[in-house]
Design a protein around this motif. Structure first.
Motif, PDB file in Angstrom:
ATOM      1  N   GLU A 199       0.725  -1.098   0.072  1.00 48.19           N
ATOM      2  CA  GLU A 199      -0.017  -0.110  -0.024  1.00 48.19           C
ATOM      3  C   GLU A 199       0.829   1.200  -0.202  1.00 48.19           C
ATOM      4  N   CYS A 200       1.865   1.208   0.567  1.00 51.66           N
ATOM      5  CA  CYS A 200       2.860   2.539   0.825  1.00 51.66           C
ATOM      6  C   CYS A 200       3.707   2.434  -0.692  1.00 51.66           C
ATOM      7  N   SER A 201       3.841   1.276  -0.986  1.00 48.53           N
ATOM      8  CA  SER A 201       4.510   1.406  -2.649  1.00 48.53           C
ATOM      9  C   SER A 201       3.550   2.247  -3.547  1.00 48.53           C
ATOM     10  N   ARG A 202       2.413   1.609  -3.407  1.00 51.44           N
ATOM     11  CA  ARG A 202       1.341   2.303  -4.385  1.00 51.44           C
ATOM     12  C   ARG A 202       1.414   3.912  -4.275  1.00 51.44           C
ATOM     13  N   ALA A 203       1.125   4.200  -3.035  1.00 54.84           N
ATOM     14  CA  ALA A 203       1.242   5.835  -2.792  1.00 54.84           C
ATOM     15  C   ALA A 203       2.642   6.616  -3.218  1.00 54.84           C
ATOM     16  N   SER A 204       3.766   5.648  -3.048  1.00 57.58           N
ATOM     17  CA  SER A 204       5.111   6.388  -3.566  1.00 57.58           C
ATOM     18  C   SER A 204       5.061   6.569  -4.958  1.00 57.58           C
ATOM     19  N   ARG A 205       4.297   5.692  -5.545  1.00 57.56           N
ATOM     20  CA  ARG A 205       4.455   5.817  -7.142  1.00 57.56           C
ATOM     21  C   ARG A 205       3.945   7.039  -7.523  1.00 57.56           C
ATOM     22  N   ILE A 207       3.597   9.656  -5.666  1.00 53.51           N
ATOM     23  CA  ILE A 207       4.580  10.849  -5.530  1.00 53.51           C
ATOM     24  C   ILE A 207       5.646  11.021  -6.468  1.00 53.51           C
ATOM     25  N   LEU A 208       6.058  10.021  -7.024  1.00 52.98           N
ATOM     26  CA  LEU A 208       7.145   9.899  -7.794  1.00 52.98           C
ATOM     27  C   LEU A 208       6.366  10.322  -9.211  1.00 52.98           C
ATOM     28  N   ALA A 209       5.366  10.148  -9.579  1.00 54.62           N
ATOM     29  CA  ALA A 209       4.870  10.572 -10.626  1.00 54.62           C
ATOM     30  C   ALA A 209       4.464  11.968 -10.646  1.00 54.62           C
ATOM     31  N   ALA A 210       4.203  12.616  -9.554  1.00 54.77           N
ATOM     32  CA  ALA A 210       3.876  13.991  -9.271  1.00 54.77           C
ATOM     33  C   ALA A 210       5.277  14.635  -9.487  1.00 54.77           C
ATOM     34  N   ILE A 211       6.251  14.181  -8.769  1.00 60.17           N
ATOM     35  CA  ILE A 211       7.533  15.128  -9.070  1.00 60.17           C
ATOM     36  C   ILE A 211       7.987  14.774 -10.509  1.00 60.17           C
ATOM     37  N   LEU A 223      10.702   8.580 -13.972  1.00 57.33           N
ATOM     38  CA  LEU A 223      11.214   8.068 -12.577  1.00 57.33           C
ATOM     39  C   LEU A 223      10.507   6.572 -12.126  1.00 57.33           C
ATOM     40  N   LEU A 224       8.941   6.398 -12.562  1.00 54.93           N
ATOM     41  CA  LEU A 224       8.578   5.391 -12.298  1.00 54.93           C
ATOM     42  C   LEU A 224       9.174   4.021 -12.959  1.00 54.93           C
ATOM     43  N   LYS A 225       9.849   4.190 -14.063  1.00 54.57           N
ATOM     44  CA  LYS A 225      10.654   2.967 -14.620  1.00 54.57           C
ATOM     45  C   LYS A 225      11.459   2.420 -13.851  1.00 54.57           C
ATOM     46  N   PHE A 226      12.121   2.960 -12.926  1.00 54.99           N
ATOM     47  CA  PHE A 226      13.258   2.816 -11.949  1.00 54.99           C
ATOM     48  C   PHE A 226      12.772   2.023 -10.672  1.00 54.99           C
ATOM     49  N   HIS A 227      11.473   2.309 -10.422  1.00 51.83           N
ATOM     50  CA  HIS A 227      10.947   1.983  -9.160  1.00 51.83           C
ATOM     51  C   HIS A 227       9.694   0.756  -9.257  1.00 51.83           C
ATOM     52  N   TRP A 261      19.252   7.661   1.832  1.00 47.19           N
ATOM     53  CA  TRP A 261      20.271   7.304   0.715  1.00 47.19           C
ATOM     54  C   TRP A 261      19.469   7.084  -0.557  1.00 47.19           C
ATOM     55  N   GLY A 262      18.036   6.920  -0.602  1.00 51.83           N
ATOM     56  CA  GLY A 262      17.483   6.513  -1.637  1.00 51.83           C
ATOM     57  C   GLY A 262      16.673   7.644  -2.639  1.00 51.83           C
ATOM     58  N   SER A 263      15.468   7.346  -2.994  1.00 49.14           N
ATOM     59  CA  SER A 263      14.997   8.270  -3.846  1.00 49.14           C
ATOM     60  C   SER A 263      13.882   9.236  -3.149  1.00 49.14           C
ATOM     61  N   ILE A 264      13.129   8.964  -2.157  1.00 49.69           N
ATOM     62  CA  ILE A 264      12.218   9.568  -1.495  1.00 49.69           C
ATOM     63  C   ILE A 264      12.039   8.734  -0.423  1.00 49.69           C
ATOM     64  N   THR A 265      11.604   9.456   0.854  1.00 53.64           N
ATOM     65  CA  THR A 265      10.944   8.528   2.178  1.00 53.64           C
ATOM     66  C   THR A 265       9.484   9.023   2.343  1.00 53.64           C
ATOM     67  N   LEU A 266       8.570   8.223   2.629  1.00 52.28           N
ATOM     68  CA  LEU A 266       7.512   8.597   3.446  1.00 52.28           C
ATOM     69  C   LEU A 266       7.549   8.193   4.828  1.00 52.28           C
TER      70      LEU A 266
END
Length: 392
Positions: A199-205, A207-211, A223-227, A261-266
């Motif tokens: 569920e957190c992964s879904r939400a993170s995608r 956020i990445l799409a919005a960025i 960015l979604l292609k790497f995650h 270290w990563g891309s984003i943190t929730l």
């Protein structure tokens, strides 16, 4: 493109992070001397009293329920502006329901209420290569120091981190296999946390799409292609009560100043408080971030900063004493701090992903600052001192 126009060179990586960036570029010898880094750490370990900032707040329903493309772009621009100016943003209506968050914190408390010998049935593996399972207080040491010298790690561990955690990842990540408690110890824990992870992964995608949209990328879904979600990490965190004097005099810590270290943190957190971020206008000054119930705090990680050529900021942050204006900050004659629970979800590119500056974020006036790096190599480099290596 907006990232080129708006970049302020004076707001590039802070001094501690500059040291890391230089080491990352060279990959040789990957050593930061303690006598260089400790003065930086000590200079930011002071209690800032009642100082607090309000990080930008975004209602993400404007993205998920937008009635027009223009409205989605507006939200995306607001998100990117916050990630550029502060590196932290608080998001409401992010899609992870309040009921699910309450359940997640309930499971976290039940987990950490177990006896130590029960939690140790799912021990964190030796070293930093596999970041899964249970870490008892003092096992992990978070810092902003990079080194291949074990003596440097020993010096850092002279100030123990007084926290415990449990790390969970995708069941399909063979590089970092999960370490589960026996089902009879905490029935239902594995099923729930696996569901919550995705569920957190879904939400993170989202956020990445919005960025991607807010950065005006030619391919907004770049960015979604790497995650894929299989290289993320769910962390349940508990900071037990500790005498305030130990944090005030620096003999113990909750979590030292560091970047992710990563891309984003929730991040989801309880109402205790204690999260502090570096003031974007005053290097080395840390100020408290007041918790907002059911909000998701999002911060930029190092790899996203590299992708964006420093346009998006991977800001130093730490966990320390509850804020001075808290009614139950301390209890008893030993001034014990209250317990704190938080749930960060670290979003990382897939292990073999190559992170190179996005072409929209560089130009002749704003040249590329970082060489490409592979996620796995970067993770192992940053985590080398986090867990002590044991001799075979």
């Amino acid at each position: 493109m907006s990232p080129e126009v708006n970049i302020d060179p004076s707001q590039e990586r802070r001094s501690a992070n500059l040291t890391i960036s230089q080491n990352i570029r060279t990959f040789n010898p990957l050593v930061v001397a303690l006598d260089t880094i400790l003065p930086i750490m000590n200079s930011i370990s002071k209690d800032n009293g009642e100082a607090e900032i309000s990080i930008p707040m975004i209602d993400f329903s404007r993205w998920s329920s937008a009635s027009s493309a223009e409205e989605r772009v507006s939200v995306a621009k607001d998100l990117v502006a916050a990630c550029h100016d502060v590196g932290f943003v608080s998001i409401t209506n992010h899609g992870v329901s309040p009921e699910l968050l309450d359940e997640a914190f309930g499971w976290s408390k039940r987990l950490f209420d177990l006896q130590t010998e029960e939690k140790m049935l799912a021990p964190h593996p030796h070293g930093a290569a596999v970041h899964r399972g249970y870490s008892y207080p003092g096992l992990e040491k978070v810092s902003q120091v990079i080194s291949s010298d074990p003596e440097v790690g020993e010096g850092l561990r002279s100030v123990a981190d007084c926290k415990e955690s449990y790390e969970i990842g995708s069941e399909e990540n063979d590089e970092q296999p999960n370490v589960w408690l026996p089902e009879e110890i905490l029935p239902g824990f594995r099923d729930f946390t696996t569901k919550f992870y995705w569920e957190c992964s879904r939400a993170s995608r989202e956020i990445l799409a919005a960025i991607g949209r807010g950065l005006d990328l030619e391919d907004p879904e770049f960015l979604l292609k790497f995650h894929s979600g299989h290289n993320n990490q769910l962390r349940l965190l508990h900071y037990p009560p500790i005498p305030a004097a130990e944090l005030e005099n620096g003999s113990s810590a909750r979590m030292e100043a560091h970047s992710d270290w990563g891309s984003i943190t929730l991040l989801f957190q309880d109402e205790c408080g204690g999260l502090e971020v570096e003031n974007p206008h005053v290097q080395g000054e840390f100020v408290g971030v007041a918790p907002v119930k059911n909000a998701m705090v999002v911060n930029i990680g190092d790899l996203m900063m590299r992708w964006s050529n420093d346009y998006l900021k991977s800001t130093l942050h730490r966990v320390t004493l509850p804020p001075a204006n808290s009614n139950d900050r301390f209890t008893g004659p030993e001034r014990m701090t209250r317990a704190r629970y938080s749930i960060p979800y670290f979003v990382g590119p897939d292990s073999d992903a190559v992170i190179a500056c996005m072409r929209e974020c560089a130009s002749a006036r704003n040249p590329v600052k970082y060489e490409p790096v592979v996620q796995k190599e970067y993770r192992l480099m940053r985590g080398r001192l986090q867990y002590e290596e044991k001799a075979a």
